[in-house]
Design a protein around this motif. Structure first.
Motif, PDB file in Angstrom:
ATOM      1  N   TYR A 101       0.309  -0.336  -0.515  1.00 27.38           N
ATOM      2  CA  TYR A 101       0.180   0.308  -0.116  1.00 27.38           C
ATOM      3  C   TYR A 101       0.809   1.007   0.139  1.00 27.38           C
ATOM      4  O   TYR A 101       0.215   2.647  -0.764  1.00 27.38           O
ATOM      5  N   ALA A 102       1.976   1.283   0.713  1.00 27.16           N
ATOM      6  CA  ALA A 102       2.607   2.135   1.225  1.00 27.16           C
ATOM      7  C   ALA A 102       4.671   1.859   1.299  1.00 27.16           C
ATOM      8  O   ALA A 102       4.400   0.837   1.605  1.00 27.16           O
ATOM      9  N   PRO A 103       4.828   2.892   0.396  1.00 33.35           N
ATOM     10  CA  PRO A 103       6.593   2.668   0.839  1.00 33.35           C
ATOM     11  C   PRO A 103       6.969   2.947   1.961  1.00 33.35           C
ATOM     12  O   PRO A 103       6.066   2.367   2.793  1.00 33.35           O
ATOM     13  N   THR A 104       7.985   2.212   2.169  1.00 28.55           N
ATOM     14  CA  THR A 104       8.751   1.765   3.708  1.00 28.55           C
ATOM     15  C   THR A 104       9.749   3.163   3.860  1.00 28.55           C
ATOM     16  O   THR A 104      10.049   3.951   2.849  1.00 28.55           O
ATOM     17  N   ALA A 105      10.091   3.048   5.385  1.00 31.32           N
ATOM     18  CA  ALA A 105      10.352   4.559   5.503  1.00 31.32           C
ATOM     19  C   ALA A 105      11.806   4.976   5.033  1.00 31.32           C
ATOM     20  O   ALA A 105      12.024   5.724   4.134  1.00 31.32           O
ATOM     21  N   GLU A 106      12.875   4.131   4.076  1.00 24.48           N
ATOM     22  CA  GLU A 106      13.763   3.503   3.787  1.00 24.48           C
ATOM     23  C   GLU A 106      13.208   4.357   2.040  1.00 24.48           C
ATOM     24  O   GLU A 106      14.209   5.086   1.626  1.00 24.48           O
ATOM     25  N   GLN A 107      12.820   3.889   1.432  1.00 18.38           N
ATOM     26  CA  GLN A 107      12.631   4.302   0.011  1.00 18.38           C
ATOM     27  C   GLN A 107      11.965   6.137  -0.014  1.00 18.38           C
ATOM     28  O   GLN A 107      12.643   5.968  -1.097  1.00 18.38           O
ATOM     29  N   VAL A 108      11.037   5.973   1.593  1.00 19.42           N
ATOM     30  CA  VAL A 108      10.376   7.557   1.276  1.00 19.42           C
ATOM     31  C   VAL A 108      11.474   8.497   1.153  1.00 19.42           C
ATOM     32  O   VAL A 108      11.804   9.446   0.741  1.00 19.42           O
ATOM     33  N   LYS A 109      12.900   8.236   1.962  1.00 23.25           N
ATOM     34  CA  LYS A 109      14.705   8.596   2.250  1.00 23.25           C
ATOM     35  C   LYS A 109      14.599   8.759   1.179  1.00 23.25           C
ATOM     36  O   LYS A 109      15.519   9.574   0.612  1.00 23.25           O
ATOM     37  N   ASP A 120       3.749  10.798   6.719  1.00 24.23           N
ATOM     38  CA  ASP A 120       2.927  10.770   7.608  1.00 24.23           C
ATOM     39  C   ASP A 120       2.745   9.172   7.980  1.00 24.23           C
ATOM     40  O   ASP A 120       2.173   8.813   8.542  1.00 24.23           O
ATOM     41  N   ALA A 121       2.094   9.502   6.574  1.00 21.39           N
ATOM     42  CA  ALA A 121       1.135   7.422   6.622  1.00 21.39           C
ATOM     43  C   ALA A 121       2.629   6.556   6.661  1.00 21.39           C
ATOM     44  O   ALA A 121       2.457   5.527   7.166  1.00 21.39           O
ATOM     45  N   VAL A 122       3.583   6.342   6.675  1.00 18.25           N
ATOM     46  CA  VAL A 122       4.850   6.073   6.927  1.00 18.25           C
ATOM     47  C   VAL A 122       4.777   5.740   8.210  1.00 18.25           C
ATOM     48  O   VAL A 122       4.902   5.308   8.917  1.00 18.25           O
ATOM     49  N   ASP A 123       4.855   7.565   8.838  1.00 16.95           N
ATOM     50  CA  ASP A 123       4.885   7.657  10.550  1.00 16.95           C
ATOM     51  C   ASP A 123       3.551   6.777  11.261  1.00 16.95           C
ATOM     52  O   ASP A 123       3.776   6.126  12.355  1.00 16.95           O
ATOM     53  N   TYR A 124       2.713   6.586  10.521  1.00 18.85           N
ATOM     54  CA  TYR A 124       1.239   6.057  11.449  1.00 18.85           C
ATOM     55  C   TYR A 124       1.539   4.758  11.473  1.00 18.85           C
ATOM     56  O   TYR A 124       1.324   4.371  12.486  1.00 18.85           O
ATOM     57  N   TYR A 125       1.493   4.479   9.525  1.00 20.95           N
ATOM     58  CA  TYR A 125       1.413   2.834   9.858  1.00 20.95           C
ATOM     59  C   TYR A 125       2.283   2.266   9.478  1.00 20.95           C
ATOM     60  O   TYR A 125       1.903  -0.001  10.122  1.00 20.95           O
ATOM     61  N   GLN A 126       3.366   2.143   9.829  1.00 19.83           N
ATOM     62  CA  GLN A 126       4.635   1.284  10.049  1.00 19.83           C
ATOM     63  C   GLN A 126       5.664   2.018  10.801  1.00 19.83           C
ATOM     64  O   GLN A 126       6.553   1.306  11.802  1.00 19.83           O
ATOM     65  N   THR A 127       5.100   2.872  12.698  1.00 19.66           N
ATOM     66  CA  THR A 127       4.845   2.897  13.763  1.00 19.66           C
ATOM     67  C   THR A 127       3.947   2.158  14.843  1.00 19.66           C
ATOM     68  O   THR A 127       3.010   2.382  14.647  1.00 19.66           O
ATOM     69  N   PRO A 128       4.786   2.570  16.195  1.00 18.70           N
ATOM     70  CA  PRO A 128       3.698   1.307  17.259  1.00 18.70           C
ATOM     71  C   PRO A 128       1.998   2.901  17.016  1.00 18.70           C
ATOM     72  O   PRO A 128       1.644   2.492  17.348  1.00 18.70           O
ATOM     73  N   ARG A 129       2.658   4.721  16.151  1.00 22.11           N
ATOM     74  CA  ARG A 129       1.823   4.704  16.344  1.00 22.11           C
ATOM     75  C   ARG A 129       0.104   3.787  15.661  1.00 22.11           C
ATOM     76  O   ARG A 129      -0.950   4.620  16.506  1.00 22.11           O
ATOM     77  N   GLY A 130       0.871   3.681  14.815  1.00 23.87           N
ATOM     78  CA  GLY A 130      -1.032   2.339  13.970  1.00 23.87           C
ATOM     79  C   GLY A 130      -0.568   1.377  13.221  1.00 23.87           C
ATOM     80  O   GLY A 130      -1.547   1.125  12.972  1.00 23.87           O
ATOM     81  N   GLN A 131      -0.152   1.213  13.779  1.00 25.64           N
ATOM     82  CA  GLN A 131       0.430  -0.115  13.277  1.00 25.64           C
ATOM     83  C   GLN A 131      -0.517  -1.596  13.802  1.00 25.64           C
ATOM     84  O   GLN A 131      -0.238  -0.971  14.914  1.00 25.64           O
ATOM     85  N   HIS A 132      -0.198  -2.568  12.787  1.00 24.44           N
ATOM     86  CA  HIS A 132      -1.023  -3.513  13.403  1.00 24.44           C
ATOM     87  C   HIS A 132      -0.888  -4.578  12.950  1.00 24.44           C
ATOM     88  O   HIS A 132      -0.678  -4.530  11.468  1.00 24.44           O
TER      89      HIS A 132
END
Length: 228
Positions: A101-109, A120-132
């Motif tokens: 769905y979304a790129p990884t933090a490394e790909q974005v960087k 923010d999508a990376v920060d939300y979905y791929q960290t404890p903030r919103g990861q499931h």
């Protein structure tokens, strides 16, 4: 699998369940949708008159998001051609192609992407903030054709008549919920409709940031109290 028809049907099935409950007033059922769920909620409300009022928060037309995802005029057609080839291959026994769905933090960087919605999508979905665990950022590529042909707001000018509260942030990003909010407001046939803009808020701020979501929830509370 992101199938808009199934997502929209989920709303209708939820109403089916609610009307079986003795403590639910079937004439006071409303719905709220966030992000892609906001687009699906709009689409469901147009064809399910049991939904008496509708609220959306940073609603996005998922079909438009996917169509524009390639960032070039012919990207949607090229994607559909690739999907056709992949479905043929899978029908002949090839392994399903899984994308993200979304790129990884490394790909974005590495790509130097600074758009707030993507970062923010990376920060939300791929960290404890919103990861499931149930949302592993995996998507069946051959299933995207259903989304590419979907318009969440199709026939809003004719069929969307319920009271409507639209909430967006004033920080636009690549997902387009800012402009989708204005488009929905302009297209909806609803005689009673309101567009509320949360100042200083981006798309994901209206998921979980206390100040932004507090403003949105208070506005929704007032809206449903008045219209249900």
């Amino acid at each position: 699998m992101e199938d808009p028809a199934t997502r929209v049907e989920d709303f209708r099935c939820a109403v089916d369940h609610l009307v079986t409950l003795d403590y639910v007033d079937e004439d006071r059922i409303g719905t709220v949708g966030v992000c892609g769920g906001g687009g699906y909620a709009v689409n469901a409300a147009m064809t399910d008159r049991r939904i008496k009022a509708l609220g959306t928060v940073v609603a996005a037309d998922y079909g438009r998001v996917i169509r524009e995802g390639g960032l070039t005029p012919g990207a949607a057609i090229e994607t559909l051609e690739a999907i056709g080839r992949q479905r043929t291959a899978e029908a002949r026994g090839a392994e399903p192609l899984i994308t993200t769905y979304a790129p990884t933090a490394e790909q974005v960087k590495q790509a130097g992407i600074t758009d707030p919605d993507i970062v923010d999508a990376v920060d939300y979905y791929q960290t404890p903030r919103g990861q499931h665990p149930g949302s592993p950022n995996r998507l069946l590529f051959s299933g995207l054709s259903a989304a590419l042909g979907f318009d969440a707001f199709h026939l809003a000018e004719e069929l969307l008549t319920q009271p409507l509260q639209i909430i967006i942030g004033d920080v636009p990003g690549a997902f387009g919920s800012y402009r989708d909010g204005f488009e929905l407001f302009n297209r909806a046939r609803s005689a009673k409709k309101d567009l509320f803009v949360v100042e200083g808020a981006g798309h994901y701020d209206l998921y979980d940031q206390p100040e932004a979501t507090g403003k949105a929830l208070r506005k929704l509370g007032e809206f449903f109290k008045e219209n249900l």
